[in-house]
Design a protein around this motif. Structure first.
Motif, mmCIF file in Angstrom:
data_model
loop_
_atom_site.group_PDB
_atom_site.id
_atom_site.type_symbol
_atom_site.label_atom_id
_atom_site.label_comp_id
_atom_site.label_asym_id
_atom_site.label_seq_id
_atom_site.Cartn_x
_atom_site.Cartn_y
_atom_site.Cartn_z
ATOM 1 N N UNK A 49 0.847 -1.196 0.000
ATOM 2 C CA UNK A 49 0.000 0.000 0.000
ATOM 3 C C UNK A 49 0.880 1.243 0.000
ATOM 4 N N UNK A 50 0.317 2.328 -0.477
ATOM 5 C CA UNK A 50 1.035 3.593 -0.415
ATOM 6 C C UNK A 50 0.040 4.716 -0.104
ATOM 7 N N UNK A 51 0.586 5.793 0.437
ATOM 8 C CA UNK A 51 -0.225 6.970 0.741
ATOM 9 C C UNK A 51 0.557 8.203 0.331
ATOM 10 N N UNK A 52 -0.102 9.055 -0.427
ATOM 11 C CA UNK A 52 0.520 10.306 -0.859
ATOM 12 C C UNK A 52 -0.225 11.476 -0.227
ATOM 13 N N UNK A 53 -0.030 12.636 -0.805
ATOM 14 C CA UNK A 53 -0.688 13.829 -0.278
ATOM 15 C C UNK A 53 -2.177 13.831 -0.611
ATOM 16 N N UNK A 54 -2.558 13.059 -1.626
ATOM 17 C CA UNK A 54 -3.943 13.160 -2.086
ATOM 18 C C UNK A 54 -4.702 11.845 -2.100
ATOM 19 N N UNK A 55 -4.010 10.721 -2.044
ATOM 20 C CA UNK A 55 -4.781 9.481 -2.124
ATOM 21 C C UNK A 55 -4.002 8.298 -1.552
ATOM 22 N N UNK A 56 -4.672 7.158 -1.556
ATOM 23 C CA UNK A 56 -4.072 5.891 -1.159
ATOM 24 C C UNK A 56 -4.233 4.889 -2.291
ATOM 25 N N UNK A 57 -3.405 3.876 -2.273
ATOM 26 C CA UNK A 57 -3.460 2.860 -3.310
ATOM 27 C C UNK A 57 -3.030 1.542 -2.700
ATOM 28 N N UNK A 58 -3.730 0.450 -3.078
ATOM 29 C CA UNK A 58 -3.481 -0.845 -2.460
ATOM 30 C C UNK A 58 -3.244 -1.932 -3.501
ATOM 31 N N UNK A 59 -2.468 -2.908 -3.100
ATOM 32 C CA UNK A 59 -2.341 -4.113 -3.903
ATOM 33 C C UNK A 59 -3.669 -4.860 -3.867
ATOM 34 N N UNK A 60 -3.991 -5.550 -4.936
ATOM 35 C CA UNK A 60 -5.258 -6.274 -5.002
ATOM 36 C C UNK A 60 -5.385 -7.289 -3.867
ATOM 37 N N UNK A 61 -4.276 -7.867 -3.474
ATOM 38 C CA UNK A 61 -4.301 -8.922 -2.459
ATOM 39 C C UNK A 61 -4.720 -8.427 -1.077
ATOM 40 N N UNK A 62 -4.640 -7.128 -0.843
ATOM 41 C CA UNK A 62 -4.985 -6.595 0.480
ATOM 42 C C UNK A 62 -6.143 -5.601 0.430
ATOM 43 N N UNK A 63 -6.603 -5.292 -0.766
ATOM 44 C CA UNK A 63 -7.674 -4.296 -0.907
ATOM 45 C C UNK A 63 -8.906 -4.740 -0.143
ATOM 46 N N UNK A 64 -9.454 -3.820 0.641
ATOM 47 C CA UNK A 64 -10.635 -4.123 1.435
ATOM 48 C C UNK A 64 -10.323 -4.698 2.808
ATOM 49 N N UNK A 65 -9.085 -5.110 3.027
ATOM 50 C CA UNK A 65 -8.687 -5.670 4.329
ATOM 51 C C UNK A 65 -7.690 -4.776 5.056
ATOM 52 N N UNK A 66 -6.808 -4.134 4.299
ATOM 53 C CA UNK A 66 -5.780 -3.282 4.882
ATOM 54 C C UNK A 66 -6.114 -1.819 4.636
ATOM 55 N N UNK A 67 -5.644 -0.975 5.557
ATOM 56 C CA UNK A 67 -5.859 0.456 5.412
ATOM 57 C C UNK A 67 -4.588 1.203 5.847
ATOM 58 N N UNK A 68 -4.100 2.079 4.963
ATOM 59 C CA UNK A 68 -2.907 2.870 5.272
ATOM 60 C C UNK A 68 -3.334 4.284 5.639
ATOM 61 N N UNK A 69 -2.686 4.851 6.637
ATOM 62 C CA UNK A 69 -2.973 6.214 7.060
ATOM 63 C C UNK A 69 -1.689 6.862 7.548
ATOM 64 N N UNK A 70 -1.747 8.159 7.726
ATOM 65 C CA UNK A 70 -0.566 8.888 8.180
ATOM 66 C C UNK A 70 -0.969 9.987 9.138
ATOM 67 N N UNK A 71 -0.070 10.287 10.067
ATOM 68 C CA UNK A 71 -0.245 11.395 10.989
ATOM 69 C C UNK A 71 0.987 12.282 10.823
#
Length: 121
Positions: A49-71
């Motif tokens: 998974x990755x997180x930028x200034x505007x969005x997140x993106x996930x590998x298909x294998x983890x989509x819907x199960x994993x969530x990336x966030x930043x503080x």
């Protein structure tokens, strides 16, 4: 010197949840894209998974199960992992870049030392 330090890995049963963290120092965190990769024994390092200034993106294998966030106030990125499966077992690595954030390891400039996540069946 950029430093990324992962924490929070461990052993969890299949179907369980775990949150891992990556604390960054030595660079402008808010200007960086951040990502999680993982590497299982005998396999290549793969994008999670990755997180930028505007969005997140996930590998298909983890989509819907994993969530990336930043503080950004804490210079920390998180990976919340739910509905874990044995095939999620791997060393999880945090990565950072101030350039174009792709899904290949070579796109990322800085790496942490990794944290082990083990999912038992």
């Amino acid at each position: 010197q950029v430093q990324l330090v992962e924490s929070g890995g461990g052993l969890v049963q299949a179907g369980g949840s775990l949150r891992i963290s990556c604390a960054a120092s030595g660079h402008t965190f808010s200007n960086s894209a951040m990502a999680w990769f993982r590497q299982a024994p005998g396999k290549e390092r793969e994008f999670v998974a990755r997180i930028t200034w505007i969005n997140t993106y996930y590998a298909d294998s983890v989509k819907g199960r994993f969530s990336v966030s930043r503080d950004d106030a804490k210079n920390t990125v998180y990976l919340q992992m739910n509905s874990l499966k044995p095939e999620d077992t791997a060393v999880y690595y945090c990565a950072a870049t101030t350039t174009v954030p792709g899904t290949f390891p070579l796109n990322w400039d800085y790496w942490g030392q990794g944290t082990q996540v083990t999912v038992s069946s």
